[in-house]
Design a protein around this motif. Structure first.
Motif, short mmCIF file in Angstrom:
data_model
loop_
_atom_site.label_atom_id
_atom_site.label_comp_id
_atom_site.label_asym_id
_atom_site.label_seq_id
_atom_site.Cartn_x
_atom_site.Cartn_y
_atom_site.Cartn_z
N ILE A 1376 0.85 -1.17 0.00
CA ILE A 1376 0.00 0.00 0.00
C ILE A 1376 0.90 1.23 0.00
CG2 ILE A 1376 -0.18 0.05 2.53
CD1 ILE A 1376 -3.05 1.07 2.17
N SER A 1377 0.49 2.24 -0.72
CA SER A 1377 1.27 3.48 -0.79
C SER A 1377 0.37 4.61 -1.26
CB SER A 1377 2.47 3.32 -1.75
OG SER A 1377 2.01 3.01 -3.05
N VAL A 1378 0.80 5.84 -0.98
CA VAL A 1378 0.12 7.04 -1.45
C VAL A 1378 0.85 7.53 -2.69
CG1 VAL A 1378 -0.63 9.37 -0.84
CG2 VAL A 1378 -0.53 7.60 0.91
N ASN A 1459 -5.96 -5.77 -13.63
CA ASN A 1459 -5.45 -7.12 -13.43
C ASN A 1459 -4.04 -7.22 -13.99
OD1 ASN A 1459 -7.80 -8.15 -12.23
ND2 ASN A 1459 -8.75 -8.44 -14.23
N ILE A 1460 -3.14 -7.79 -13.20
CA ILE A 1460 -1.76 -7.98 -13.59
C ILE A 1460 -1.52 -9.47 -13.78
CG2 ILE A 1460 0.65 -7.63 -12.95
CD1 ILE A 1460 -0.80 -5.07 -13.54
N LEU A 1461 -1.11 -9.85 -14.98
CA LEU A 1461 -0.90 -11.25 -15.31
C LEU A 1461 0.55 -11.68 -15.15
CD1 LEU A 1461 -3.14 -11.50 -18.49
CD2 LEU A 1461 -3.75 -11.95 -16.10
N LEU A 1462 1.40 -10.79 -14.63
CA LEU A 1462 2.83 -11.10 -14.49
C LEU A 1462 3.16 -11.76 -13.17
CD1 LEU A 1462 4.25 -7.77 -15.95
CD2 LEU A 1462 3.94 -9.94 -17.14
N GLY A 1463 2.29 -11.63 -12.18
CA GLY A 1463 2.55 -12.20 -10.88
C GLY A 1463 1.90 -11.37 -9.79
N PRO A 1464 2.06 -11.75 -8.54
CA PRO A 1464 1.49 -10.97 -7.43
C PRO A 1464 2.14 -9.60 -7.35
CG PRO A 1464 2.96 -12.68 -6.60
CD PRO A 1464 2.79 -12.95 -8.06
N VAL A 1465 1.33 -8.58 -7.13
CA VAL A 1465 1.82 -7.20 -7.07
C VAL A 1465 2.36 -6.95 -5.68
CG1 VAL A 1465 1.22 -4.77 -7.35
CG2 VAL A 1465 0.15 -6.50 -8.81
N THR A 1466 3.67 -6.77 -5.57
CA THR A 1466 4.32 -6.59 -4.27
C THR A 1466 4.82 -5.18 -4.04
OG1 THR A 1466 6.38 -7.39 -5.27
CG2 THR A 1466 5.01 -9.01 -4.13
N VAL A 1467 4.97 -4.37 -5.09
CA VAL A 1467 5.50 -3.01 -4.95
C VAL A 1467 4.71 -2.09 -5.86
CG1 VAL A 1467 7.51 -1.51 -5.18
CG2 VAL A 1467 7.82 -3.87 -4.44
N ILE A 1468 4.28 -0.95 -5.31
CA ILE A 1468 3.69 0.14 -6.10
C ILE A 1468 4.26 1.44 -5.54
CG2 ILE A 1468 1.59 1.31 -6.83
CD1 ILE A 1468 0.04 -1.22 -6.39
N GLN A 1469 4.98 2.20 -6.40
CA GLN A 1469 5.57 3.45 -5.94
C GLN A 1469 5.57 4.46 -7.08
OE1 GLN A 1469 9.32 3.35 -3.93
NE2 GLN A 1469 8.75 1.67 -2.58
N ASN A 1470 5.68 5.73 -6.67
CA ASN A 1470 5.80 6.82 -7.64
C ASN A 1470 7.21 6.88 -8.20
OD1 ASN A 1470 3.33 9.01 -6.36
ND2 ASN A 1470 3.54 8.39 -8.49
N ASP A 1475 8.54 16.35 -15.49
CA ASP A 1475 7.48 17.00 -14.74
C ASP A 1475 6.27 16.08 -14.56
OD1 ASP A 1475 6.76 16.85 -17.34
OD2 ASP A 1475 6.07 18.94 -17.53
N ARG A 1476 6.44 14.83 -14.83
CA ARG A 1476 5.35 13.88 -14.70
C ARG A 1476 5.66 12.88 -13.58
NH1 ARG A 1476 2.16 14.22 -19.07
NH2 ARG A 1476 1.17 12.24 -18.53
N MET A 1477 4.59 12.27 -13.09
CA MET A 1477 4.70 11.23 -12.08
C MET A 1477 4.17 9.93 -12.66
SD MET A 1477 6.15 12.68 -9.52
CE MET A 1477 5.94 11.44 -8.26
N LEU A 1478 5.06 8.95 -12.75
CA LEU A 1478 4.69 7.64 -13.24
C LEU A 1478 4.54 6.67 -12.08
CD1 LEU A 1478 7.10 7.39 -16.31
CD2 LEU A 1478 4.77 8.29 -16.26
N LEU A 1479 4.16 5.45 -12.41
CA LEU A 1479 3.97 4.42 -11.41
C LEU A 1479 4.89 3.25 -11.76
CD1 LEU A 1479 2.01 4.45 -9.01
CD2 LEU A 1479 0.56 2.87 -10.28
N VAL A 1480 5.70 2.84 -10.79
CA VAL A 1480 6.54 1.66 -10.98
C VAL A 1480 5.91 0.53 -10.17
CG1 VAL A 1480 8.07 2.39 -9.10
CG2 VAL A 1480 8.84 0.67 -10.72
N VAL A 1481 5.75 -0.62 -10.83
CA VAL A 1481 5.03 -1.75 -10.25
C VAL A 1481 5.95 -2.96 -10.29
CG1 VAL A 1481 3.02 -3.27 -10.45
CG2 VAL A 1481 2.82 -0.83 -11.01
N GLY A 1482 6.06 -3.64 -9.13
CA GLY A 1482 6.76 -4.90 -9.05
C GLY A 1482 5.76 -6.03 -8.94
#
Length: 1759
Positions: A1376-1378, A1459-1470, A1475-1482
């Motif tokens: 979980i993250s903001v 839905n993520i088909l790559l595996g369990p989502v363990t990391v979500i961070q900015n 000047d943009r904010m993306l999302l990095v997902v593990g």
């Protein structure tokens, strides 16, 4: 990244571990303390005491049962010690069952097993509190020789047990590759261990009957199956070479004259309980008789029919003896002769793990003889009891015993705790074979237990035997007759400290530990105590008797019983779930005993005709069923016999079929009455953490809270129903909710309080004092408003130096003032009496000379004052009342011989420092004999060499060895005072303590001229012990000609006011000229001490001023110091003792680093005090402190306090803060964790997986900070449907035939088509179905467990949950993250926004949750997970908005999911990208970059990690990726081409638990924590050859930290310049503005802070190269020169723990290069001359080393 200099780390165990891993009780002798003071008992009088030893990771703590009438069962902390190894188990060498130790100086002796493959005999020195090792044995070589190249054996902890006579112990090495036996011998001076005798397990296994056949059968099965793991247990190389198998436990048997051990092991390997019965490998117990001196081991017997999944065993006390083995589904009693005397099923599936179906109690069917009961199974000449259900009158069980703990409290009764904390009583009925075992529930519950330690209370005869034996032993030691050493009446022994039948300590590694008092009562079935009401409720309804009233005696009852049995034929009366309350009793009583009673009961009862008809039909139905069953069984038996005859030498036919016999029953049983008498608050395992505020009630809600609220460290703590949060903080560092008011002022030097008039006096430097009166608020008043003209004139014109208030009579309260004329000169002591609200003049006393210091104290009859003058003279003044108006009479006296540097007046019992001739002579008699007369030269030399007694009075000499011989042992932490109790009015007396020339401490009675206690040791040089009557010594000369003097001292009592007296300790606090703070605890232990002594307490907080602050002061910048008073020689106090703040007494030290001295359980701790907007680099940040009883909180007992600290701003600016108390620190659910911090626990009843602070103004406010949590909760799944499948016996037989035919078809199909894999899957399915087969005759099906996950929103104002979002049933929340996501806009939208003056890119705020999908079998579904984005709303759809305190609180609403088909989502961070904010997902082994476009996430980049992404740390556009199984990777995101590139990685493929980033200036390093409790520091250095062109992260340093962390968070390292500030940002900005940025080092240092699974906290911080080299050299010389606690090698323990053998072959060797800050803390607590010798050994000074350690101490605190 251009500069690649090595970053040098320092590791510090900031908070020692608190979770209990093991514990044990010891008996020891203590002086008779009937009244609580040593003077109250005759010399040589002793009593038997109980000492609890608790191990928490590497920390050893000793607890005593607190003395006092209200302290029964309360644990008082005696001392705590940090060892250089992880403690795995402990055993007392003076257990409660034997006499106490005969060594006068050692209170307890323990055998401690450690994770470093060592075992040590450890002793606690009661006088000094030191822990020493009498003997150590290292088993590493034995493991290496026996392992035969197997590497995993080194990861197994030793299993140790001590013989009942404490004559030897055995250790299981490497999980069973070897077993060692060691003899224990002891004399009056020490304990010795013999050389270990290594048992040859291979030869022993050959001598066991049937071992060779077992091995051959094992080989045949392996060959036939083709897959070893399918049919037999997994066996390591070490197990195969010994043929002994894995060893699960070892226990000594108590029934043998020679030491005899029983070994629980798996000779054929470990198998799955779900396998078919013919493929299960049973667990065995082998009994071996030992003779260590002759190196002989003989096998006595072996029993190998225990369940295949047996877990552990416990020895049964005498006279019964034997063992109890516990399996997950059953409990078994094994006698001392190897016979299984009783087997109890804990549930209905207990049979699945038995060695075979023949182990279940059943009836054999014989066509010739019919039905007959088989009482036991005959195996190897012994008859073993068969598995059976819980006997009547108890209900059948549906329990799971995995995670259970067992401890015997008497020879036949034990307490059993389950995983959830439920408590059961296990009882063995009968003293001969066959026996019955019962397991009964209780109403009691404790937190989940990791170990039980029972302390039974013996009867008077047993205690008398103990006392008599100990008396004779002590007399022999002293060379006197036994009458010279008196023992008190054993009846007095801790009936005052124990309740019921005894105490049991329930140690927990997951939650709080409990001390429980228990009582035992024997109950007879049928008696009133057997709870007849409950029995009637649970018993089946009584059946009607026959209609004939003239039936024979007893026939009515028999008919009723038969009818009841018929009614319950289809639904067993025992199928109900066991009640958690008292044991449920049925109505099955003895026929003969109740025949007459029941005949009378049914004599005149009219039975309805309908009921009689039902009864007859039921009887007929049951008879028919029995006949059909008997016929079918007979036919099956004859078929089996025929098949056996046809098969020849084939498998033996089974002649036993399952016809259940009636359960056993017991006539008497024992019940328990439990009561929790004390609770040790523990954090449990600490997981993920975050920084954030709690609440700040004094700030307006509309004010922006950024930088206003103090941040605290909040951890996810505990597990299950005992889980919650742990808030780590220190006084004033949080949100200051206890502050009632804040007022700015100037040039205040001190503050005083007159409680009776609610007046606060503020002393000013050059002006008269300021008077503040408490009303609605603090308002200033004139002296004339409260005092008569004479006193008002003096207060209005003179400078106030000191003030004091005392009640000398029931009606008059007196106030005393020390005033200095404005023109200077001699001070004046004025006294006033409160008369009708006005302070009237009551007397004066001139103080001739230049006053330097003053001190006051009072008793009920007089006030004592002591004044120190500039010339070193001391005058004591006794103030008493005279006349009816309360006039004061003064009587003065000169104290000491001049040259005094410090003085203090205190109150204590008169006999504390008293001495009688009888006491002295007795003491001399006891201590005159150091050793027996026949002690040879070698023994005398060893006694001298290893003696730990040190009085600190030896003369200082230059040679290093001689110096350390006197002070080589470091004092204990949390040392408490012993033998000193609370002051009683009848014995209270005033004393004056004076520190003279040379630092000698003398204590005078008030008004006396001769000292009653004197020690000539130089107190400024921190000796280890202060004793009365010590000889004169030469003052140690400093190498740099620096003379350390004592500037101030204070005697005080610290502890809870309402608690037992054993929880309060008497201390003396000393402030030296170097700014250090020394603390000593008063101790009065043995008869050779006529007066009390003072032992030095170790402190882990450094309070002196830093060199950086001195450098700023040298710049001649007026920072904070007020102008000096006219008499600059007067020293305002910096040590303040308080009597009652929030229900506690203690002290406050206003040193360069202000600290509190608070007491928890008798042991004092130092906690730094933080002040809001405090000025940086202040010499004394807190200028004044005073206790104010009238400003306390009405909700908390005790008063508050007032502090005046230097405030940021212009020079001399101060702020007065009024506090309601310390309720936020001294909270009921909290603890003083150590390391200068306290912990407050927030119980939530769930497991907190993740926590994050919603640090957004749209969500959190000053009054209501909001946190988001991921929590999990375990729910029991009712499996009662499996108790009965609803089929008749015929239908069940038909179903089995169908399954057999289906299996045969599948087998034929697999054989013809070659579907071998499908066949094995089918076999496993059949095994699983057999495994889940429940047998009602044994018990009921145990419940399952289902884990559910939720997302919570919590308000930190009161920690209430205002929103719960449940996850889907098949979703597991992982992270979980903001996050903020940039809205997508085209060029026209961007231009329009910028034209409107808005240059901020629009973003959307979300709370992101990552999940993993889990199927119904609790298995992870490959490649599935979800991303959930919740938006912040004021109200949910269809619901009204929620308000708390008039403010709308935010809620979460699901806005988007993917839905993520790559595996369990363990990391979500900015991830910032321009000047943009993306999302990095593990997700699984993949990393994706997501972009927020058109209200959905679109993947724009990816990276493949090897195994499993556990965590990612993002700084700028760079990412540190933590792979759970493959080390770390260093990535960079390139916005230009939208690619995620691998820069470098760690090629040492290790299992990674946690990782983080730390930096100092331009240097960046990565810290990795692996599964072997190491930390490894890596750096990206592409220019170095070791980096292989930048592709490999360079291995810089490593260390073994001895604990396990699962998360590391970066934090800002705070310099000593701002260590006293709770608002670091504002203090740092003001300091740079006042001094200049060039003269102030920048705060560009980030370290790592983490919690551990052992309940402690650690930190890793970077330091500069010169500091690192200096401290690294110092720790090496300290390891060589100083004694380590328990004699362990501190330097060797910190070496990297690398895997042995092939696993560690590819891992780099140890680089070391990490400073052990925990070990260097010992330098702070060494005597001054030892510090200088150590510093000189590395070419530096003690002052420079202390300054470096001060900086590290400040930087490792996260707040």
């Amino acid at each position: 990244m251009a500069h690649h200099a090595a970053l040098n780390p320092v590791f510090s165990s900031v908070v020692p571990p608190s979770s209990v891993t093991c514990s044990c009780w010891s008996h020891y002798l203590v002086p008779d303390d009937t009244r609580g003071t040593m003077g109250s008992s005759s010399p040589g009088s002793y009593r038997v005491g109980a000492l609890l030893t608790v191990a928490s990771g590497s920390t050893l703590r000793f607890y005593d049962l607190a003395s006092g009438t209200t302290g029964g069962g309360t644990l008082a902390l005696r001392s705590s010690h940090q060892l250089a190894s992880t403690i795995t188990s402990m055993h007392s060498l003076t257990p409660p069952s034997r006499h106490p130790t005969t060594r006068l100086q050692s209170e307890a002796s323990l055998l401690v097993a450690m994770g470093s493959h060592k075992a040590a005999c450890v002793s606690l020195d009661g006088r000094t509190g030191h822990v020493r090792a009498d003997a150590i044995v290292d088993f590493y070589k034995a493991i290496r020789e026996a392992s035969k190249g197997e590497a995993q054996v080194f990861d197994h902890h030793m299993m140790v047990d001590v013989s009942p006579t404490q004559s030897c112990f055995v250790a299981v090495l490497g999980g069973g590759v070897s077993i060692a036996a060691v003899n224990i011998t002891s004399n009056l001076s020490a304990v010795a261990l013999s050389d270990p005798f290594i048992l040859d397990l291979r030869e022993i296994s050959k001598s066991v009957a049937g071992a060779a056949a077992d091995t051959a059968a094992l080989a045949v099965k392996v060959q036939q199956a083709g897959q070893k793991n399918k049919l037999v247990g997994t066996k390591t190389a070490g197990e195969m070479c010994t043929n002994f198998g894995q060893v699960l436990g070892v226990q000594f048997l108590a029934n043998y004259a020679e030491p005899t051990i029983a070994i629980l092991h798996c000779p054929r390997g470990r198998t799955n309980a779900a396998f078919a019965a013919e493929r299960r490998c049973p667990t065995a117990i082998t009994a071996i008789s030992l003779s260590v001196s002759q190196n002989r081991a003989v096998v006595i017997w072996r029993t190998d029919i225990l369940p295949t999944d047996a877990m552990y065993m416990r020895a049964v006390p005498l006279p019964l003896g034997g063992l109890v083995a516990v399996a997950p589904n059953s409990v078994h009693y094994v006698s001392s002769g190897g016979t299984v005397g009783a087997s109890l099923a804990a549930n209905g599936i207990a049979h699945v793990s038995m060695a075979g179906p023949e182990m279940v109690r059943r009836r054999p069917v014989n066509p010739k003889f019919g039905l007959s009961a088989v009482p036991a199974l005959e195996t190897t000449g012994r008859q073993h009891a068969l598995l059976e259900a819980n006997p009547r009158p108890f209900q059948k069980l549906r329990l799971r015993l995995d995670g259970s703990n067992l401890a015997f409290v008497d020879p036949t009764t034990a307490i059993l705790t389950l995983r959830g904390g439920k408590v059961f009583s296990l009882e063995l009925h009968g003293d001969s074979y066959p026996m019955i075992m019962s397991l009964a529930p209780t109403k009691f519950r404790v937190p989940e237990v990791s170990g039980l330690a029972a302390l039974p209370v013996y009867d008077e005869k047993k205690l008398a035997d103990i006392a008599s034996e100990s008396s004779s032993l002590l007399a022999a030691a002293a060379g006197t007759s036994s009458s010279a050493v008196q023992l008190i009446n054993p009846e007095k022994v801790a009936k005052t400290s124990m309740k019921g039948a005894g105490l049991i300590f329930c140690g927990s590694s997951l939650a709080d530990s409990s001390l429980v008092s228990y009582g035992i009562k024997s109950i007879t079935v049928g008696s009133k105590e057997a709870d007849p009401v409950k029995a009637e409720e649970d018993a089946p309804a009584p059946a009607p008797a026959p209609a004939s009233a003239s039936a024979p005696k007893g026939t009515k009852r028999k008919a009723a019983a038969a009818a009841a049995a018929a009614d319950d034929d289809d639904d067993d009366d025992d199928d109900a779930a066991p009640s958690p309350a008292t044991p449920t009793l049925t109505s099955d009583n003895d026929d003969a005993a109740l025949a007459e009673e029941e005949d009378a009961l049914y004599a005149d009862t009219a039975i309805p005709e309908e009921r009689q008809t039902q009864f007859k039909l039921a009887q007929l139905k049951k008879k028919q069923q029995q006949q059909e069953l008997q016929q079918r069984q007979q036919q099956e038996a004859m078929d089996n016999v025929a098949a056996a005859g046809e098969g020849g030498e084939g498998e033996e036919a089974e002649a036993i079929t399952e016809v259940v016999i009636e359960r056993s029953k017991v006539q008497t049983f024992k019940t328990f009455d439990f009561e929790t008498v004390d609770t040790l608050v523990q954090t449990g395992p600490l997981g993920h953490s975050c920084e954030g505020p709690t609440t700040n009630k004094d700030l307006p809600s509309s004010e922006a809270y950024f930088g206003k609220l103090g941040r605290e460290k909040i951890f996810a703590a505990g597990y299950g129903v005992d889980g919650g949060l742990a808030i780590l903080s220190c006084p004033g560092a949080g949100s200051s909710a206890e502050i009632l008011a804040e007022v700015d002022m100037d040039d205040m030097t001190s503050s005083y309080c007159l409680p009776s008039a609610q007046l606060l006096l503020l002393a000013r430097a050059s002006d008269p004092c300021l008077l503040l009166k408490q009303s609605a608020a603090m308002e200033e008043i004139s002296p004339s408003d409260v005092a008569d003209s004479k006193l008002a004139a003096a207060l209005s014109s003179s400078i106030l130096l000191d003030a004091f208030e005392a009640r000398l009579s029931t009606s008059v309260v007196h106030a005393f003032f020390v005033l200095l004329p404005p023109e200077g000169g001699s001070a004046l002591l004025l006294a006033g009496a409160w008369q009708k609200g006005v302070l009237s003049f009551a007397g004066e006393f001139p103080l001739t000379g230049t006053l330097a210091a003053s001190s006051f104290a009072f008793t009920a009859s007089s006030v004592g004052a002591a004044f120190r003058f500039a010339d070193g003279a001391v005058t004591s003044v006794v103030c008493t009342t005279k006349g009816a108006k309360g006039e004061i009479a003064f009587a003065s006296n000169k104290v000491g011989g001049g040259g005094c540097t410090a003085v203090n007046v205190f109150v204590q019992n008169a006999d504390l420092f008293s001495s009688s001739s009888s006491s002295s002579s007795s003491a001399a008699t006891t201590t005159s004999t150091a050793a027996p007369a026949n002690t040879d030269l070698q023994q005398a030399t060893e006694d001298k060499l290893y003696a730990t007694e040190n009085d600190g009075n030896e003369a200082f000499t230059s040679p290093l060895y001689e110096t350390f011989a006197a002070d080589k042992s470091v004092a204990a932490y949390n040392l408490s005072s012993v033998g000193v109790t609370d002051v009683t009015p009848a014995s209270a007396q005033l004393f004056v303590a004076v520190v003279g020339e040379g630092g000698a401490l003398s204590i005078f009675p008030m008004g006396g001229s001769s000292p009653v206690w004197a020690c000539s040791s130089n107190l400024g040089y921190a000796p280890q012990m202060l004793r009365d009557g010590a000889g004169a010594e030469a003052t140690p000369t400093s190498r740099n000609n620096t003379v350390v003097t004592v500037e101030e001292l204070s005697f005080f009592v610290a502890g809870s006011i309402a608690g037992p007296q054993g929880l309060r300790s008497f201390y003396v606090l000393v402030r030296t000229s170097t700014g250090d703070l020394l603390m000593y605890a008063a101790r009065k232990l043995f008869s050779d001490e006529a007066k009390c002594s003072f032992a030095k307490c170790s402190t882990d907080v450094i309070v002196r001023g830093s060199k950086a602050a001195a450098d700023i002061a040298a710049l001649d910048v007026d920072m904070d110091a007020p102008s000096p008073p006219p008499s600059s020689t007067y020293s305002f106090p910096k040590l303040f003792k308080f009597a009652n703040i929030s229900g506690h007494s203690g002290a406050f030290a206003a040193t360069a680093r202000p600290v509190w001295v608070l007491n928890e359980r008798g042991g004092a701790s130092l906690l730094p005090h933080k002040a809001r907007h405090c000025a940086g680099a202040a010499r004394f940040p807190v200028a004044a402190f005073v206790e104010c009883p009238f400003v306390g909180s009405p909700d908390v007992s005790g008063g508050g306090f007032v502090t005046i600290h230097s405030r940021i701003g212009r020079a001399g600016t101060q702020r007065m803060s009024v506090f309601a108390g310390l309720s936020d620190v001294l909270v009921g659910g909290g603890m003083l964790a150590g390391g200068g911090m306290h912990v407050k626990k927030i119980p939530l009843g769930v497991t907190v997986r993740k926590i994050v602070f919603l640090d957004e103004s749209a969500i959190s406010t000053n009054h209501h900070p909001v946190y988001a949590l991921i929590v999990s909760m375990d729910e029991e799944v009712d499996n009662s449907a499996m108790d009965d499948d609803g089929l008749t016996m015929q239908e069940r037989d038909e179903k089995k035939i169908q399954e057999a035919n289906h299996r045969l078809d599948r087998l034929v199909d697999a054989d013809l088509k070659g579907h071998e894999h499908d066949f094995h899957e089918w076999v496993e399915t059949i095994d699983r179905e057999d495994f889940l087969d429940n047998k009602k005759e044994l018990g009921l099906t145990p419940p399952g467990v289902r884990t559910k996950y939720q997302v919570w929103l919590m308000d930190a104002a009161d920690w209430t949950v205002f929103q719960k979002i449940p996850m889907a049933e098949d979703d597991v929340a992982q992270c979980i993250s903001v996050v903020r996501l940039t809205e997508d806009e085209d060029d026209l939208q961007k231009k329009a926004r910028e034209d409107a003056g808005d240059f901020n890119v629009p973003t959307s705020l979300f709370v992101a949750v990552g999940t993993a999908h889990v199927d119904n079998d609790s298995e992870d579904t490959p490649g599935k997970g979800r991303i959930l984005l919740f938006e912040i709303v004021k109200k949910a759809v269809g619901e009204e908005s929620k308000k708390v305190g008039g403010e709308e609180i935010p809620l979460l609403s699901l806005a988007y999911e993917k839905n993520i088909l790559l595996g369990p989502v363990t990391v979500i961070q900015n991830l910032p990208s321009g000047d943009r904010m993306l999302l990095v997902v593990g997700a699984g082994s993949e990393v994706t970059i997501e972009r927020w476009k058109e209200k959905k996430l679109v993947q724009v980049g990816f990276h493949h990690a090897n195994m499993h992404v556990l965590k990612m740390t993002i700084f700028k556009s760079m990412i540190l990726l933590q792979d759970a199984y493959d080390g770390c990777q260093f990535l960079v995101w390139r916005d230009s081409d939208q690619t995620l590139t691998l820069l470098s990685r760690d090629y040492n493929r290790t299992v990674t638990f946690a990782a983080g980033v730390m930096s100092m200036a331009s240097q960046i390093a990565f810290c990795v924590h692996d599964d072997r409790e190491n930390i490894v520091v890596l750096q990206y250095a592409p220019d170095e050859d070791a980096s292989r062109g930048g592709h490999k992260l360079v291995h810089r340093s490593d260390m073994h930290i001895g604990c396990t962390a699962i998360d590391m968070e970066s934090f800002l390292c705070r310099s000593s310049l701002v260590s006293a500030s709770a608002t670091v940002a504002s203090t740092w900005s003001a300091l740079k503005s006042a001094v200049g940025e060039d003269d102030v080092p920048d705060l560009q240092k980030f370290g790592l802070f983490f919690g551990t699974l052992e309940g402690g906290c650690g930190a890793v911080v970077p330091v500069g190269e010169p500091v690192f080299r200096r401290l690294y050299a110092l720790q090496n010389i300290m390891a060589n020169a100083l004694d380590s606690s328990a004699g362990l090698n501190a330097r060797g323990w910190r070496l990297k723990n690398r895997a042995q053998g092939r696993e560690g072959a590819g891992v780099e060797g140890s680089k070391k290069n990490v400073v052990d800050g925990t070990y260097l803390t010992k330098f702070v607590n060494l005597p001054r001359h030892v510090q200088e010798e150590l510093a000189a050994g590395i070419g530096t000074t003690a002052e420079l080393v202390m300054d470096n350690l001060l900086e590290i101490s400040c930087e490792t605190m996260p707040m």
